[in-house]
Every structure is written in structure tokens, then in C-alpha cells.
Design a protein around this motif. Structure first.
Motif, PDB file in Angstrom:
ATOM      1  N   LYS A  40      44.818  39.737  35.956  1.00  0.00           N
ATOM      2  CA  LYS A  40      45.126  40.219  37.307  1.00  0.00           C
ATOM      3  C   LYS A  40      44.113  39.713  38.329  1.00  0.00           C
ATOM      4  O   LYS A  40      44.480  39.327  39.441  1.00  0.00           O
ATOM      5  CB  LYS A  40      45.173  41.747  37.324  1.00  0.00           C
ATOM      6  N   ARG A  41      42.832  39.701  37.965  1.00  0.00           N
ATOM      7  CA  ARG A  41      41.817  39.204  38.895  1.00  0.00           C
ATOM      8  C   ARG A  41      41.981  37.717  39.172  1.00  0.00           C
ATOM      9  O   ARG A  41      41.823  37.263  40.304  1.00  0.00           O
ATOM     10  CB  ARG A  41      40.409  39.514  38.376  1.00  0.00           C
ATOM     11  N   PHE A  42      42.333  36.942  38.152  1.00  0.00           N
ATOM     12  CA  PHE A  42      42.516  35.507  38.343  1.00  0.00           C
ATOM     13  C   PHE A  42      43.754  35.229  39.190  1.00  0.00           C
ATOM     14  O   PHE A  42      43.706  34.489  40.173  1.00  0.00           O
ATOM     15  CB  PHE A  42      42.614  34.794  36.993  1.00  0.00           C
ATOM     16  N   HIS A  43      44.871  35.840  38.827  1.00  0.00           N
ATOM     17  CA  HIS A  43      46.104  35.603  39.576  1.00  0.00           C
ATOM     18  C   HIS A  43      46.045  36.200  40.975  1.00  0.00           C
ATOM     19  O   HIS A  43      46.740  35.727  41.880  1.00  0.00           O
ATOM     20  CB  HIS A  43      47.320  36.118  38.815  1.00  0.00           C
ATOM     21  N   GLY A  44      45.213  37.206  41.175  1.00  0.00           N
ATOM     22  CA  GLY A  44      45.035  37.801  42.496  1.00  0.00           C
ATOM     23  C   GLY A  44      44.035  37.052  43.357  1.00  0.00           C
ATOM     24  O   GLY A  44      43.792  37.432  44.502  1.00  0.00           O
ATOM     25  N   GLY A  45      43.423  36.001  42.807  1.00  0.00           N
ATOM     26  CA  GLY A  45      42.475  35.206  43.574  1.00  0.00           C
ATOM     27  C   GLY A  45      41.083  35.804  43.678  1.00  0.00           C
ATOM     28  O   GLY A  45      40.265  35.328  44.460  1.00  0.00           O
ATOM     29  N   GLN A  46      40.796  36.828  42.885  1.00  0.00           N
ATOM     30  CA  GLN A  46      39.487  37.468  42.946  1.00  0.00           C
ATOM     31  C   GLN A  46      38.421  36.691  42.183  1.00  0.00           C
ATOM     32  O   GLN A  46      37.233  36.883  42.414  1.00  0.00           O
ATOM     33  CB  GLN A  46      39.581  38.900  42.432  1.00  0.00           C
ATOM     34  N   VAL A  47      38.842  35.838  41.245  1.00  0.00           N
ATOM     35  CA  VAL A  47      37.911  34.960  40.535  1.00  0.00           C
ATOM     36  C   VAL A  47      38.494  33.551  40.522  1.00  0.00           C
ATOM     37  O   VAL A  47      39.713  33.374  40.460  1.00  0.00           O
ATOM     38  CB  VAL A  47      37.615  35.428  39.087  1.00  0.00           C
ATOM     39  N   ASP A  48      37.623  32.561  40.600  1.00  0.00           N
ATOM     40  CA  ASP A  48      38.083  31.174  40.545  1.00  0.00           C
ATOM     41  C   ASP A  48      38.278  30.765  39.084  1.00  0.00           C
ATOM     42  O   ASP A  48      37.963  31.513  38.164  1.00  0.00           O
ATOM     43  CB  ASP A  48      37.113  30.244  41.258  1.00  0.00           C
ATOM     44  N   PHE A  49      38.807  29.574  38.878  1.00  0.00           N
ATOM     45  CA  PHE A  49      39.134  29.152  37.518  1.00  0.00           C
ATOM     46  C   PHE A  49      37.887  29.028  36.650  1.00  0.00           C
ATOM     47  O   PHE A  49      37.919  29.374  35.465  1.00  0.00           O
ATOM     48  CB  PHE A  49      39.909  27.837  37.518  1.00  0.00           C
ATOM     49  N   GLU A  50      36.795  28.561  37.208  1.00  0.00           N
ATOM     50  CA  GLU A  50      35.566  28.421  36.421  1.00  0.00           C
ATOM     51  C   GLU A  50      35.098  29.785  35.900  1.00  0.00           C
ATOM     52  O   GLU A  50      34.748  29.930  34.730  1.00  0.00           O
ATOM     53  CB  GLU A  50      34.472  27.768  37.263  1.00  0.00           C
ATOM     54  N   THR A  51      35.117  30.778  36.759  1.00  0.00           N
ATOM     55  CA  THR A  51      34.721  32.127  36.360  1.00  0.00           C
ATOM     56  C   THR A  51      35.710  32.688  35.346  1.00  0.00           C
ATOM     57  O   THR A  51      35.320  33.296  34.347  1.00  0.00           O
ATOM     58  CB  THR A  51      34.634  33.051  37.590  1.00  0.00           C
ATOM     59  N   PHE A  52      37.002  32.468  35.608  1.00  0.00           N
ATOM     60  CA  PHE A  52      38.036  32.892  34.665  1.00  0.00           C
ATOM     61  C   PHE A  52      37.783  32.282  33.291  1.00  0.00           C
ATOM     62  O   PHE A  52      37.819  32.973  32.274  1.00  0.00           O
ATOM     63  CB  PHE A  52      39.415  32.475  35.200  1.00  0.00           C
ATOM     64  N   ALA A  53      37.509  30.975  33.253  1.00  0.00           N
ATOM     65  CA  ALA A  53      37.285  30.274  31.988  1.00  0.00           C
ATOM     66  C   ALA A  53      36.080  30.852  31.243  1.00  0.00           C
ATOM     67  O   ALA A  53      36.133  31.049  30.021  1.00  0.00           O
ATOM     68  CB  ALA A  53      37.096  28.782  32.242  1.00  0.00           C
TER      69      ALA A  53
END
Length: 115
Positions: free
Chosen positions: A51-64
Motif C-alpha cells: 500500500k505504501r509503494f502503490h500510494g507513492g509513500q515510498v520510492d522503488f529503492e526503498t520498497f526494494a
């Protein structure tokens, strides 16, 4: 061999074992159309991280980075490793629109690294 493919793409006879790696079943795609052999939703990112990734709260690097940490303690990754070891070709199937930034690519890379 580990492949990655969107669930919306036409299944191919070359896909081998098709493993769905999303926590939620993709909207508008029937199980017959998806032609998934195994739905391993436990290997997907947690609901909170997704949800945080798809909501734009974290960027892909942080998501990874956060997803990698989740996988460190996830027994479903071992189950996926066993599926890969037991099949010549495994296709990780995902629903995200972004073909360059998704968990299936991260899983493929993790499996190729042996981690």
C-alpha cells in the motif's frame, strides 16, 4: 530458468510452471485466463509495504530494500526456491502495470543471486 511476465499477457507454452506472486488476485483476470499453476501470495510484499509503494509513500529503492528485509524472514521464499529447483522453467506472474518496478523482478533477482 526464471522468467517474469504480466498476468494480463497471453500465457505461453514456454512459460513452464506459472507462479502468481501477488498478494491479491488481479482484478478482471479469471483464473482460467491467468493459467497460474501456483498462487504463492505469501511471498508477496506485506499489505502495508504494498500500500505504501502503490500510494507513492515510498520510492522503488526503498520498497526494494524493505521487501528484501521481509523476504529474509519469509518461509514462502524457500517454497519458491523449491519450485524453481524442481522445474526447468518457472515464470513469475504479476499484475503491476510497471514492468520495470515490481516485486516479481526483485524475486527473480533474489533467486538468481541464490539469496
Amino acid at each position: 530458468m526464471i522468467r517474469v511476465r504480466r498476468v494480463q499477457e497471453e500465457p505461453s507454452p514456454d512459460d513452464g510452471l506459472r507462479v502468481q506472486v501477488d498478494r491479491l488476485w488481479p482484478r478482471g483476470v479469471s483464473k482460467e485466463r491467468a493459467a497460474v499453476d501456483v498462487w504463492l501470495k505469501e511471498v508477496a510484499p506485506s499489505n502495508d509495504l504494498r500500500k505504501r509503494f502503490h500510494g507513492g509513500q515510498v520510492d522503488f529503492e526503498t520498497f526494494a530494500e524493505q521487501y528484501a528485509a521481509e523476504l529474509d524472514d519469509n518461509p514462502a521464499l524457500d517454497e519458491l526456491r523449491e519450485l524453481v529447483a524442481g522445474n526447468d522453467v518457472v515464470t513469475l506472474v504479476y499484475a503491476a502495470r510497471d514492468e520495470e518496478h515490481n516485486q516479481a523482478l526483485l524475486l527473480r533477482d533474489r533467486l538468481k543471486e541464490g539469496g
